[in-house]
Scaffold this active site. Structure first.
Site, PDB file in Angstrom:
ATOM      1  CD1 TRP A 328      -2.919   1.548   0.874  1.00  0.00           C
ATOM      2  CD2 TRP A 328      -1.333   2.422   2.165  1.00  0.00           C
ATOM      3  NE1 TRP A 328      -3.339   2.817   1.254  1.00  0.00           N
ATOM      4  CE2 TRP A 328      -2.377   3.368   2.045  1.00  0.00           C
ATOM      5  CE3 TRP A 328      -0.223   2.750   2.936  1.00  0.00           C
ATOM      6  CZ2 TRP A 328      -2.337   4.615   2.671  1.00  0.00           C
ATOM      7  CZ3 TRP A 328      -0.176   3.994   3.555  1.00  0.00           C
ATOM      8  CH2 TRP A 328      -1.224   4.903   3.421  1.00  0.00           C
ATOM      9  CG  HIS A 329       3.415   2.294   3.221  1.00  0.00           C
ATOM     10  ND1 HIS A 329       2.810   1.249   3.887  1.00  0.00           N
ATOM     11  CD2 HIS A 329       3.391   3.347   4.083  1.00  0.00           C
ATOM     12  CE1 HIS A 329       2.451   1.645   5.092  1.00  0.00           C
ATOM     13  NE2 HIS A 329       2.781   2.910   5.243  1.00  0.00           N
ATOM     14  N   GLY A 330       3.680   1.773  -1.465  1.00  0.00           N
ATOM     15  CA  GLY A 330       4.305   2.094  -2.737  1.00  0.00           C
ATOM     16  C   GLY A 330       4.578   0.870  -3.582  1.00  0.00           C
ATOM     17  CG  PHE A 494       3.441   6.463   1.257  1.00  0.00           C
ATOM     18  CD1 PHE A 494       4.442   6.105   0.368  1.00  0.00           C
ATOM     19  CD2 PHE A 494       3.802   6.774   2.561  1.00  0.00           C
ATOM     20  CE1 PHE A 494       5.754   6.037   0.765  1.00  0.00           C
ATOM     21  CE2 PHE A 494       5.126   6.700   2.970  1.00  0.00           C
ATOM     22  CZ  PHE A 494       6.106   6.333   2.082  1.00  0.00           C
TER      23      PHE A 494
END
Length: 494
Positions: A328-330, A494
């Site tokens: 989800w962060h990248g 993000f």
């Protein structure tokens, strides 16, 4: 606009406050619509090309939410579930295209030897946050029968500018009662003074602390990603500097978001609770990015089965949740490994607790030496994982990780720091001061609650507190402008 800039502090914020409370005296619904419009304008300054995408996402999810809630109320659960699945899938597809399409194509090319190209896909800022916020709304519409009747309130819920770019991930039930309350739209001096003071705390954390330590992190991570090898001292200093930079950067944003929201008489949920004081990795995730942790638990971990199907399945669900949380962060294997590391930490933590049993856990918790050992091990684990989070290449992360281990060879010159013109002694001093603050001082949540109570109980303090806060804001923004090094928040990526 960044919260730390003169354009935001001197132009956007006072104009939005004046419009909000000016209209709120006569028509609260108009004030809500005005704040919705101002929030969209705030987003448009960042990415005008994606304003229509944002509004289209809001309109589509609002319509789907009403359809789901209506079908549920009419006891057409199967239809409601189909619409919910459709809506969640559409949000995830949108997120997947903008955030992961190029990542997927690049890895597919690496596997097949092809050279397919999708073209440049520019990531819409805040898409992870407004997508997850709306996924939660659709799931709540199906599970709880949530039905929002006002489009302006729903639009404000999604775009509300203090949280839009970097969270927290909001739930419909947290915000709608506040937007429906007429008192929200009337000026309240205690809320304004307390909010301004909380905003100052966050501003100081970002401009002075996070941005102050960041050069030491960059001086190590950037050349290491490019192939250079740091010394033992450089590796530890770079890892610690980034550990503290992201702490005060994200903590500062969270404080500013809460403080800004308080100016509008709206309470945002706490998103940060002194995570470096945690004595276990489970405790860490109850304190770090609380809204995301809660979302992953409620809508992913529990949906996968949680702990309802035995220990093995529970550990697999934990690992899966954290890997997806990392992704989800990248769109990067570094983020996947960061999530996998935390998933492994959680599995070990839960396994150790299961082996110990409740009675032994309580005895250990009563030992000061055990608490110190548990805290140190937790923090060390977090620091190691942050290396993968910060590094832009896997090779760079592994290179820095190896450099953390003493090899017995004579220490070399701190060439990376020397080339950046940064004295190691000053970096260690900053790490010591910031680290001591992170692990000993009370967190901003407790400070903010005390400030609000003081402003409510002692009206005579409000004028002084407001004046001091405005002066501090002016000085910090001036400092930020003068050094010509305005930096975005880390979580904006993000």
């Amino acid at each position: 606009m960044l919260f730390t800039t003169a354009a935001f502090v001197c132009l956007f914020l006072p104009l939005t406050l004046a419009l909000f409370f000016g209209l709120g005296r006569w028509r609260p619904s108009w004030a809500a619509s005005a704040l919705f419009g101002a929030s969209v304008a705030f987003y448009g300054v960042w990415m005008p090309m994606y304003v229509l995408l944002l509004l289209g996402s809001i309109a589509g999810n609002f319509l789907l939410g009403r359809i789901i809630a209506t079908a549920r109320a009419e006891e057409r659960r199967a239809a409601a579930k189909r619409w919910m699945v459709l809506g969640v899938s559409a949000n995830l597809a949108l997120l997947a295209y903008y955030k992961y399409a190029n990542f997927f194509i690049d890895n597919l090319n690496a596997l097949t030897g092809q050279h397919w190209q999708l073209g440049t896909v520019l990531l819409p800022i805040g898409i992870s946050f407004f997508s997850f916020t709306q996924i939660a709304f659709l799931a709540d519409s199906y599970q709880k029968g949530v039905k929002e009747l006002r489009f302006s309130h729903y639009g404000l819920f999604v775009t509300y500018f203090p949280h839009l770019i970097a969270g927290p991930v909001l739930h419909h039930a947290q915000m709608m009662p506040q937007f429906r309350d007429p008192a929200t739209y009337r000026w309240q001096g205690a809320h304004f003074s307390a909010g301004l003071l909380i905003f100052v705390i966050g501003l100081f954390k970002k401009i002075v602390l996070a941005d102050g330590i960041s050069p030491w992190a960059d001086a190590v991570f950037n050349p290491v990603d490019a192939g250079q090898v740091p010394t033992l001292q450089e590796a530890w200093l770079g890892a610690l500097a980034y550990t503290l930079q992201i702490y005060f950067d994200f903590s500062g944003y969270s404080d500013m978001a809460i403080g800004l929201s308080r100016l509008f008489n709206v309470s945002l949920p706490f998103n940060f609770d002194s995570p470096y004081q945690a004595t276990s990795i489970s405790d860490f995730w109850r304190r770090w990015h609380i809204s995301l942790s809660t979302f992953l638990r409620d809508y992913l971990y529990i949906a996968l089965g949680g702990n309802r199907h035995g220990s093995v399945r529970r550990y697999l669900n934990l690992a899966t949740t954290m890997v997806l949380g990392g992704l989800w962060h990248g769109a990067s294997w570094s983020f996947v490994l960061w999530g996998a590391l935390h998933g492994s930490y959680l599995m070990i933590n839960h396994g150790f607790r299961a082996l110990c049993g409740q009675a032994l856990q309580q005895r250990l918790a009563g030992l000061w030496s055990w608490r110190v050992l548990a805290w140190g091990l937790t923090l060390l684990s977090v620091i190691v994982a942050w290396i993968f989070f910060r590094a832009t290449t896997l090779d760079g992360a592994l290179r820095l990780l190896r450099a953390l281990l003493p090899t017995g060879e004579p220490a070399g010159l701190d060439r990376l720091l020397w080339e950046a013109g940064l004295p190691a002694a000053r970096g260690w001093m900053l790490c010591a001061v910031l680290g001591l603050a992170a692990v000993t001082l009370p967190n901003s949540n407790a400070i903010g609650q005390r400030l609000l109570a003081q402003m409510q109980q002692r009206p005579g303090l409000r004028a002084f507190a407001t004046g001091a806060a405005l002066l501090a804001v002016a000085l910090l923004v001036l400092l930020n402008t003068a050094r010509n090094a305005v930096s975005a928040f880390i979580y904006f990526n993000f």
